[in-house]
Write a protein that holds these residues in place. Structure first.
Motif, short mmCIF file in Angstrom:
data_model
loop_
_atom_site.label_atom_id
_atom_site.label_comp_id
_atom_site.label_asym_id
_atom_site.label_seq_id
_atom_site.Cartn_x
_atom_site.Cartn_y
_atom_site.Cartn_z
N GLN A 271 0.91 -1.31 0.00
CA GLN A 271 -0.10 0.19 -0.18
C GLN A 271 0.74 1.16 0.01
O GLN A 271 0.50 2.20 -0.74
N ARG A 272 1.87 1.12 0.84
CA ARG A 272 2.68 2.34 1.16
C ARG A 272 3.55 2.60 -0.38
O ARG A 272 3.57 3.91 -0.65
N ASN A 273 4.25 1.73 -0.93
CA ASN A 273 4.96 2.00 -2.26
C ASN A 273 4.12 2.13 -3.42
O ASN A 273 4.56 2.82 -4.32
N ARG A 274 2.82 1.79 -3.27
CA ARG A 274 1.91 2.15 -4.52
C ARG A 274 1.63 3.61 -4.22
O ARG A 274 1.49 4.16 -5.50
N ARG A 275 1.48 4.15 -3.25
CA ARG A 275 1.29 5.52 -2.98
C ARG A 275 2.45 6.45 -3.45
O ARG A 275 2.16 7.24 -4.20
N LEU A 276 3.52 5.64 -3.14
CA LEU A 276 4.72 6.69 -3.42
C LEU A 276 4.59 6.42 -5.19
O LEU A 276 5.14 7.38 -5.74
N ALA A 277 4.59 5.33 -5.61
CA ALA A 277 4.68 5.25 -6.78
C ALA A 277 3.85 6.03 -7.77
O ALA A 277 4.16 6.65 -8.74
#
Lengths: 129, 308
Positions: free
Chosen positions: B142-148
């Motif tokens: 979830q965190r890295n999808r937001r960052l991407a």
């Protein structure tokens, strides 16, 4: 793909002839070869002779595009000589036929690249840059 | 001056690098207990999962290395961040991974022929570890999808999709271990673990074949079919007067998307608005011509006058 690059000159215009195919395996080499040729002759204009070329990939086209910009930046012109068969088809599909003046003989191409009046019989596409 | 692309802004690169380091740190933290429970439980499923851990570590190091290279400006030569060497590293790593999967498949078949009982305590500990792993991977996903999404970046796209795959893999292993523990009173339950391990490695192997193919294609500059490459060239020709220098095209496939970077330079006298207009026209044209593509125009320094 196997390709051979031959150097020549017509008057004050450098000529590099391609024999064989121009693709991803040799496009960078071709580009470097042409730049070196221009630098060694201190010439601004270039004719790429494709009469003996039997294949041209997108990578080959891009090397020609890079050379076109390189020559233009130096104040010269790039002309193409001897488009035929599949190579001509690639030029048509990609829209490159409108970018550079194309001639059938080296003398005509050199005339187009040299900026002088094109000799009779030379094909100058409308709006070529 | 046109601002650098969002994912290449120093702050965004730091954030992405930190995300990779966090991934790497967590992967390392999980590896030691994972090795212990796999070794003492005798579960092939847990052993197979170790391959996933190893792959996660390798990908973490490669991704971090790519971002570091971009941040330190080692991509001035327009090598699309990763470069062929890193791709080669990835392909070799993948080859080793596939070989390890084959070994695990052979072990699973052997255990189906000569079944062995598992240590229940360590198997239960393994299940608990998988549950924790799932929670962590889900959070990272979830965190890295937001960052991407914040900083359009193929590297981050790959990372969050890997986190999602890891989370789902944890769930699959957890289900297999749960089944083994739930059915332990039956004599045939000894076959559950190797059967699940065989299914796991088969799935992992099959899902990795496209990655291997793609990596090799990339090294040979064959990420895009030639007709699509020619479409890019057509757009470059159509916009020929809008830029001063052309430095190359790099393409990369990731998770069904095609990322295309075009390196151009603009004449010093040109206004920012004109340069942006050309870049936008090129981007929109190619994206509408090549379905699933995302195009970015990378600004390069103008070529010095060859005559001077």
């Amino acid at each position: 793909m196997n390709a051979k690059f031959d150097d020549g000159a017509v008057g004050l215009t450098a000529v590099v002839s391609v024999q064989g195919g121009l693709d991803a395996t040799n496009a960078a080499l071709f580009e470097a070869h042409c730049k070196k040729r221009l630098a060694s002759l201190a010439q601004k204009s270039l004719v790429i002779d494709l009469r003996a070329a039997n294949f041209l990939s997108s990578a080959g086209l891009r090397s020609i595009l890079i050379l076109g910009k390189h020559v233009k930046a130096a104040g010269g012109r790039l002309a193409i000589c001897g488009l035929q068969g599949v190579v001509r088809e690639t030029f048509v599909i990609s829209g490159f036929l409108d970018l550079f003046p194309v001639a059938e003989t080296l003398e005509q191409a050199a005339g187009l690249a040299g900026g002088g009046p094109p000799p009779p019989g030379a094909a100058t596409p409308p709006g070529h840059r | 001056m046109i601002p650098p692309p969002l994912d290449n802004a120093p702050e965004a690169l730091y954030r992405q690098e930190r995300a990779f380091l966090l991934n790497l740190g967590l992967a390392l933290a999980f590896t030691i207990p994972a090795v212990i429970v796999a070794a003492f439980s005798g579960s092939l499923l847990l052993f197979s999962d170790l391959l996933d851990h190893a792959q996660e570590l390798i990908n973490g190091v490669l991704g971090w290395n790519i971002l570091r290279a971009i941040r330190k400006g080692r991509t001035q030569g327009f090598d699309y961040g990763t470069g062929k060497l890193q791709t080669l590293g990835g392909v070799v790593g993948t080859g080793v991974y596939v070989a390890a999967l084959l070994f695990m498949a052979a072990m699973a078949i052997r255990h189906l022929v000569y079944p062995a009982a598992l240590d229940q305590t360590y198997t239960a500990a393994g299940a608990l570890l998988q549950l924790t792993g799932f929670s962590v991977d889900y959070w990272l996903w979830q965190r890295n999808r937001r960052l991407a999404r914040e900083a359009f970046s193929p590297v981050m796209e790959t990372l969050w999709r890997a986190n999602r795959a890891d989370a789902l893999s944890c769930l699959a292993v957890l289900a297999g271990l749960g089944l083994t523990l739930a059915l332990r009173r039956y004599p045939w339950s000894v076959y559950v673990d190797p059967a699940c391990a065989l299914a796991f490695v088969t799935y992992a192997g099959l899902s990795f074949l496209p990655v291997l193919r793609e990596g090799i294609g990339e090294m040979l500059d064959k990420t895009l079919r030639e007709d699509l490459q020619l479409r890019i060239d057509r757009h470059l020709a159509q916009n020929y007067d809008g830029y001063a220098g052309f430095h190359g095209v790099r393409s990369r496939r990731s998770a069904g998307r095609i990322f295309i970077e075009i390196a151009l330079s603009f004449p010093p006298g040109q206004t920012v608005a004109e340069a942006v207009q050309t870049s936008e026209r090129l981007r929109r044209g190619i994206e509408s011509d090549i379905p699933g593509s995302e195009v970015r125009v990378v600004l390069m320094p103008a070529e010095p006058d060859p005559a001077s």
